[in-house]
Design a protein around this motif. Structure first.
Motif, PDB file in Angstrom:
ATOM      1  N   GLY A   1       4.191  13.108 -14.655  1.00  0.00           N
ATOM      2  CA  GLY A   1       3.022  13.927 -14.973  1.00  0.00           C
ATOM      3  C   GLY A   1       3.179  15.415 -14.729  1.00  0.00           C
ATOM      4  O   GLY A   1       2.318  16.203 -15.110  1.00  0.00           O
ATOM      5  N   GLY A   2       4.263  15.827 -14.075  1.00  0.00           N
ATOM      6  CA  GLY A   2       4.483  17.248 -13.825  1.00  0.00           C
ATOM      7  C   GLY A   2       3.576  17.852 -12.769  1.00  0.00           C
ATOM      8  O   GLY A   2       3.410  19.073 -12.724  1.00  0.00           O
TER       9      GLY A   2
ATOM     10  N   LEU B   1       0.822  -1.219   0.000  1.00  0.00           N
ATOM     11  CA  LEU B   1       0.000   0.000   0.000  1.00  0.00           C
ATOM     12  C   LEU B   1       0.855   1.267   0.000  1.00  0.00           C
ATOM     13  O   LEU B   1       0.718   2.095  -0.913  1.00  0.00           O
ATOM     14  CB  LEU B   1      -0.958   0.005   1.195  1.00  0.00           C
ATOM     15  N   PRO B   2       1.715   1.478   0.978  1.00  0.00           N
ATOM     16  CA  PRO B   2       2.504   2.715   0.941  1.00  0.00           C
ATOM     17  C   PRO B   2       3.484   2.749  -0.224  1.00  0.00           C
ATOM     18  O   PRO B   2       3.723   3.805  -0.806  1.00  0.00           O
ATOM     19  CB  PRO B   2       3.232   2.737   2.286  1.00  0.00           C
ATOM     20  N   PHE B   3       4.023   1.591  -0.594  1.00  0.00           N
ATOM     21  CA  PHE B   3       4.952   1.545  -1.721  1.00  0.00           C
ATOM     22  C   PHE B   3       4.247   1.980  -3.006  1.00  0.00           C
ATOM     23  O   PHE B   3       4.754   2.815  -3.766  1.00  0.00           O
ATOM     24  CB  PHE B   3       5.539   0.135  -1.870  1.00  0.00           C
ATOM     25  N   GLY B   4       3.066   1.445  -3.250  1.00  0.00           N
ATOM     26  CA  GLY B   4       2.305   1.788  -4.448  1.00  0.00           C
ATOM     27  C   GLY B   4       1.835   3.231  -4.453  1.00  0.00           C
ATOM     28  O   GLY B   4       1.891   3.915  -5.478  1.00  0.00           O
TER      29      GLY B   4
ATOM     30  N   GLY C   1       2.976   6.079  -7.023  1.00  0.00           N
ATOM     31  CA  GLY C   1       2.029   6.878  -7.795  1.00  0.00           C
ATOM     32  C   GLY C   1       2.245   8.366  -7.604  1.00  0.00           C
ATOM     33  O   GLY C   1       2.150   9.151  -8.559  1.00  0.00           O
ATOM     34  N   ALA C   2       2.550   8.761  -6.365  1.00  0.00           N
ATOM     35  CA  ALA C   2       2.794  10.183  -6.089  1.00  0.00           C
ATOM     36  C   ALA C   2       4.032  10.667  -6.840  1.00  0.00           C
ATOM     37  O   ALA C   2       4.018  11.741  -7.461  1.00  0.00           O
ATOM     38  CB  ALA C   2       2.961  10.404  -4.586  1.00  0.00           C
ATOM     39  N   TYR C   3       5.092   9.877  -6.805  1.00  0.00           N
ATOM     40  CA  TYR C   3       6.314  10.284  -7.497  1.00  0.00           C
ATOM     41  C   TYR C   3       6.157  10.210  -9.012  1.00  0.00           C
ATOM     42  O   TYR C   3       6.721  11.028  -9.740  1.00  0.00           O
ATOM     43  CB  TYR C   3       7.519   9.486  -7.006  1.00  0.00           C
ATOM     44  N   ALA C   4       5.391   9.257  -9.510  1.00  0.00           N
ATOM     45  CA  ALA C   4       5.135   9.197 -10.954  1.00  0.00           C
ATOM     46  C   ALA C   4       4.338  10.418 -11.398  1.00  0.00           C
ATOM     47  O   ALA C   4       4.645  11.021 -12.430  1.00  0.00           O
ATOM     48  CB  ALA C   4       4.388   7.916 -11.305  1.00  0.00           C
TER      49      ALA C   4
END
Length: 159
Positions: free
Chosen positions: A29-30, A14-17, A21-24
């Motif tokens: 995504g900027g 959960l935290p890894f994903g 997603g936040a860093y992606a």
């Protein structure tokens, strides 16, 4: 795979994903994080070593305690995400300061880099899907994921 193995994996993934997603969203995504976005990341940073520790330490009680603490950290992130989403939707007022991001090591004048950095507001959702912001999705995924981990622990998943 035992029931407790599934719980440990859930508490780790959960935290890894969500951090992935936040860093992606940030680097691909900027969508640069505001101050409240960072608040949501810190509990996930805490949950990762706790959940990972549940794979490497000995003793059933200690492993369950680490998973419990990871779930509470994930839940904390979800609650912060709920608060942030409420700020974005105008349900209540959030913090009044904004944050910015300075591009690292471009060789430009530091003052120029600071002055041209994008200003990120906490009260405006830069992206939504089905009317739900990233903070809203963090609230939903973190809160219900943490409650699932806590429920499975309470149900008595054997270590």
């Amino acid at each position: 795979m035992t029931g407790f193995d599934r719980v440990r994996w859930l508490a780790l993934l959960l935290p890894f994903g969500l951090l992935g997603g936040a860093y992606a969203s940030q680097y691909i995504g900027g969508l640069y994080p505001c101050e409240m976005c960072w608040w949501q990341r810190w509990p996930h940073f805490a949950a990762l070593p706790l959940a990972l520790g549940a794979f490497v330490v000995g003793g059933q009680g200690l492993r369950k305690t680490l998973v419990l603490l990871a779930a509470l950290a994930i839940l904390t992130s979800g609650l912060i995400g709920g608060y942030h989403a409420g700020v974005e939707y105008g349900w209540w007022e959030g913090i009044t300061t904004c944050s910015s991001t300075v591009a690292p090591g471009s060789g430009k004048d530091v003052l120029d880099a600071i002055l041209n950095a994008p200003l990120i507001r906490c009260d405006i959702a830069p992206w939504t899907l089905f009317g739900i912001s990233l903070a809203g999705y963090n609230f939903l995924i973190s809160t219900f994921g943490a409650l699932a981990v806590l429920g499975l622990l309470r149900k008595g998943a054997k270590a």
